[in-house]
Write a protein that holds these residues in place. Structure first.
Motif, short mmCIF file in Angstrom:
data_model
loop_
_atom_site.label_atom_id
_atom_site.label_comp_id
_atom_site.label_asym_id
_atom_site.label_seq_id
_atom_site.Cartn_x
_atom_site.Cartn_y
_atom_site.Cartn_z
N THR A 135 0.85 -1.19 0.00
CA THR A 135 0.00 0.00 0.00
C THR A 135 0.88 1.24 0.00
N VAL A 191 -1.55 8.10 -8.73
CA VAL A 191 -2.46 7.04 -8.29
C VAL A 191 -2.78 6.09 -9.44
N LYS A 209 -1.71 2.10 -9.56
CA LYS A 209 -2.78 1.10 -9.59
C LYS A 209 -2.61 0.15 -10.76
N THR A 225 -3.46 2.03 -3.33
CA THR A 225 -3.08 3.42 -3.11
C THR A 225 -4.07 4.13 -2.19
N SER A 252 -4.64 8.37 -1.01
CA SER A 252 -4.17 9.71 -1.36
C SER A 252 -4.68 10.74 -0.37
#
Length: 683
Positions: A3, A18, A22, A28, A30
């Protein structure tokens, strides 16, 4: 899956990072600024943080400082995003704890290369940590194994490791403590139970240390160490006085812990819980290990070693708190002492004068300044306790398991074997059967011959065998009777168990059967067995397997009831709602079974008396009362056939045998005491 937290105030850049991550399979999270980023880092514990430097509110450097100050996040890798020409921020980021930086604008490949490099680095660090933990656990296991061989484990650091930084304390008091007979206690508990015990005890034991200003608390197996200095907590009280106060409070905590232990593990035959404490003062070296983000401090030096030696001596002296005179001179007035002696410190040309500390007369200053609570360190201590407890539990159980596995190994040769087990010297293997191995051994402290019975609890039906094996000790540990086998010790791991029991060099009662079995000898044996049954029945135990092979001969000619492997506690059965043997189960030896055992009904103390009646008939008649061509026919005779007549010479005892073997419980002897009364009248 890893993560990654992305902290960036520019929506477009944040969304692009992001999306790219991914696509590569990363999870992820944010955040649009540093404040939100810190909150999400604390909530989700990411594997990597990517943060912009220039953000409104909390900027990237401030976020970095907050991450490094948070114990739970301090080692999380953090990568800063900086402008291409911002060399000053690059240098600042790397010198304040950032793991890497990435200049904007950056390409997809540059981002992924930087992220993957951090992930590889994190994996290597975690692997190194696990390797060191495993090595530490193996050292601890070896120390416990050495302890079981009669040696003294030394599990604290004695030399300064390469690359470590040090700090000298010119005058400090060191407290060293451990649990007495810890291996004996741990052998009777499972690994999870050992960890639970240590966690509960250490949490109690640490409170006096913290309240008295103890620093650098270290957990060492089943022991712990703390350092007291005159600057601890800014207290005006001498370090030595606060160390004495902590030691006495720990002794009180251990006394109170004993009640918890008895309540938590009732009926387990655990040895009494006690601790020993050693106190010494002098120069101490603080050895600092690790990185800036994760640093550990270990006290080392002769003062630490001497405190540990004094604690070890407390076992031999029988004292709870052993303090050097140097400590007591600095502790001030009001220290109550008992005996005194001089001790040679092993490995050093040093003799230390020591006294037994028995109490402390406190002053107003003691009560005002000596009991400050370090609440901010409670979580740190709790985490250390749990980790130490789990490791110690595995280590001590593994050490015992290695010993027992070695004894069970094929080709055991006592002439060349070096295996010793907690005060026992193995002399020969005398039998085996199924999952059990039996060894003859000597108790080292007095040369007493004993039998070590070792069970391998792995494989089919292992749990059932282990329960019966442990139960044999639990049932007998509280019974001391001249006609009941003596059980000296027991221990078990997740894979093995052992019982140390009385050795009978003359064998079992079967050896006496034949022409030499006179009526007088038979009646003497029956009386002694009846006395043994009276004792175990009074303790709530039904033996359920009375037969000649379970009656052992002592050298003096007396007999002892043995082999309680299938015995049952009546109180336990009642508390669990158990009223009878499961349908189809036949527990016991068929020739000596009571009618209720043969029929799968409730077994009681009267069942043991029926089996004793069968034995009495066989001893007097020279043959068993019932024989048959099949188990079913034999059980039917126990259920329905009349008791055969004794030979004419013993006809005057027929009434006793008939009453012992009566099918109707209302007619059968109600107790062993009733039987003993009739035997006395019979002569």
């Amino acid at each position: 899956m890893s993560t990654i937290l992305i902290v960036e105030d520019d929506d477009a850049i944040r969304s692009n990072i992001v999306r790219l991550l991914k696509l590569e399979g990363f999870d992820t999270i944010s955040a649009p600024d540093g404040t939100a980023g810190l909150e999400r880092a604390q909530a989700f514990k990411p594997d990597l943080i990517i943060s912009d430097v220039s953000m409104p509110g909390m900027n990237g450097f401030e976020l970095l400082a907050a991450i490094r100050a948070d114990k739970a996040l301090a080692t999380t890798p953090l990568m800063l995003l900086t402008a291409l020409d911002d060399r000053e921020n690059m240098r600042r980021g790397m010198t304040t704890g950032a793991d890497d930086y990435l200049s904007k604008p950056f390409t997809r490949n540059e981002l992924l290369d930087a992220v993957n490099a951090q992930m590889r680095k994190r994996g290597l660090v975690e692997q190194a940590i696990q390797t060191e933990l495993a090595a530490g656990e193996e050292r601890l296991r070896a120390a416990f194994s050495h302890s079981m061989d009669g040696g003294m484990p030394q599990t604290f650091m004695v030399d300064v490791p390469e690359g470590a930084t040090t700090e000298q304390l010119a005058d400090a008091t060191v407290l060293f403590s451990d649990i007495r007979n810890f291996t004996s206690l741990a052998e009777k508990l499972g690994s999870v139970e050992v960890a639970e015990l240590l966690t509960e005890y250490f949490e109690r034991a640490c409170q006096p240390l913290l309240k008295n200003g103890g620093l650098h608390v270290k957990f060492i197996g089943d022991g712990l160490m703390a350092v007291f200095t005159d600057t601890s907590q800014g207290s005006p009280l001498p370090a030595a006085r606060r160390a004495v106060s902590a030691a006495l409070a720990m002794a009180l905590a251990a006394h109170e812990f004993r009640a918890w232990l008895e309540q938590r593990y009732p009926g387990r035959g655990l040895p009494p819980f006690a601790i020993g404490v050693g106190l010494h003062c002098g120069e101490v070296t603080l050895c600092q290990l690790g990185t800036v983000q994760s640093r550990e401090t270990a006290p080392i030096g002769d003062t630490v070693n001497t405190a540990a030696r004094l604690e070890t001596a407390s076992k031999e002296l029988g004292w709870t708190v052993v303090a050097s005179t140097a400590v007591l001179l600095k502790a001030g007035d009001g220290i109550l002492t008992g005996s005194s002696t001089s001790l040679a410190v092993r490995g050093k040309d040093l003799v230390v004068d020591v006294l037994e500390v028995t109490g402390l007369v406190t002053t107003v200053a003691d009560r005002v300044h000596g009991m400050a609570t370090l609440s901010e360190r409670a979580q740190e201590i709790s985490e250390a306790v749990k980790a130490n407890s789990a490791i110690t539990a595995r280590a001590v159980k593994s050490a015992l398991d290695s010993k027992l596995a070695a004894l069970k190994a094929q080709g055991f040769d006592p002439a060349t074997a070096t295996v010793r087990l907690k005060g026992y010297r193995i002399t020969e293997k005398i039998g085996s059967g199924g999952m059990t191995e039996v060894y003859l051994a000597e108790r080292e402290k007095d040369g007493l011959p004993i039998v070590l019975k070792i069970l391998d609890s792995r494989g089919k039906d292992a749990s059932q065998h282990l329960v019966r094996f442990i139960q044999e000790y639990a049932l007998l540990s509280g019974i001391q009777h001249p006609h009941v086998i003596r059980i000296y010790d027991q221990g078990f791991t997740d894979e093995h168990a052992y019982i140390a029991m009385e050795y009978f060099e003359r064998g079992d009662l079967r050896r006496l059967f034949g022409p030499e079995m006179t009526e007088q000898r038979a009646l003497t044996v029956i009386r002694e067995i009846a006395q043994a049954l009276q004792a175990i029945h009074a303790s709530g135990i039904v033996h359920r397997d009375i037969k000649p092979e379970n009656i052992m001969l002592r050298v003096d000619g007396s007999v002892a009831l043995a082999d309680f492997g299938i015995a049952k506690s009546m109180r336990e059965a009642e508390s669990l709602g158990l009223t009878q043997t499961r349908h189809g189960d036949v527990v016991g030896t068929p020739y000596y079974l009571s009618p209720e055992q043969a029929g799968g009904r409730l077994t009681t103390t009267q069942s043991d008396l029926y089996s004793l009646g069968v034995m009495m008939f066989e001893m007097l008649a020279g043959k068993r009362p019932f024989i048959a061509e099949s188990l079913e026919l034999l059980l039917a005779k126990h259920l329905h056939a009349d008791t055969p007549a004794l030979p004419a010479a013993h006809a005057h005892l027929q009434a006793i045998v008939n009453k012992l073997m009566h099918k109707d419980l209302a007619v059968r002897y109600a107790s062993a005491a009733d039987l003993l009364e009739d035997l006395a009248l019979a002569g």
